[in-house]
Design an enzyme around this catalytic site. Sequence first.
Site, mmCIF file in Angstrom:
data_model
loop_
_atom_site.group_PDB
_atom_site.id
_atom_site.type_symbol
_atom_site.label_atom_id
_atom_site.label_comp_id
_atom_site.label_asym_id
_atom_site.label_seq_id
_atom_site.Cartn_x
_atom_site.Cartn_y
_atom_site.Cartn_z
ATOM 1 N N CYS A 98 -2.112 1.095 -4.274
ATOM 2 C CA CYS A 98 -0.728 1.665 -4.794
ATOM 3 C C CYS A 98 -0.760 1.870 -6.442
ATOM 4 C CB CYS A 98 0.541 1.072 -4.281
ATOM 5 S SG CYS A 98 0.936 -0.398 -5.135
ATOM 6 N N CYS A 125 0.835 -1.205 0.053
ATOM 7 C CA CYS A 125 -0.065 -0.020 -0.052
ATOM 8 C C CYS A 125 1.062 1.206 -0.008
ATOM 9 C CB CYS A 125 -1.079 -0.005 1.189
ATOM 10 S SG CYS A 125 -0.305 0.232 2.843
ATOM 11 N N CYS A 134 3.506 -0.400 -8.649
ATOM 12 C CA CYS A 134 4.155 -1.626 -8.122
ATOM 13 C C CYS A 134 4.602 -2.254 -9.631
ATOM 14 C CB CYS A 134 2.906 -2.564 -7.707
ATOM 15 S SG CYS A 134 3.400 -4.146 -6.971
#
Length: 140
Positions: free
Chosen positions: A85, A11, A89
């Site tokens: 996120c 996150c 990523c």
Amino acid sequence: MSDKPSVLFVCVHNAGRSQMAAAWLSHLAGDRVEVRSAGSDPGDQVNPAAVEAMREVGIDISSETPKILTVDAVEESDICITMGCGDTCPVFPGKRYLDWQLEDPAGQGVEAVRPIRDDIRKLVEDLIEEIAPEKPEKPA
């Protein structure tokens, strides 16, 4: 996936949702799963409301610290679970990616964090059942 699956929870601040998810997975699956957590923009400390909410269910995350998301952490994990996120990523072929839509506990009190904690527990329980179910003991 190896005999011992590895899961990375991600996150933004690695201060709430991903810390609670990692703690639940470690607590519920024990050593059957390798657990990591990280954030794309880590905070200074774990959210105190998340610490308190987890303490209420007997899990201590007070000594955890937010960690930066690295390419290595993603590469070394079988499953990468994002929690807000999004595109920060890194994506690698052959990895499994899940996105759990959970409210962000940042800036909220423990009353608001409890339902998030409970939602995460249910998601983690379902994940364990899929990737690392308890094996029945063999008869003697």
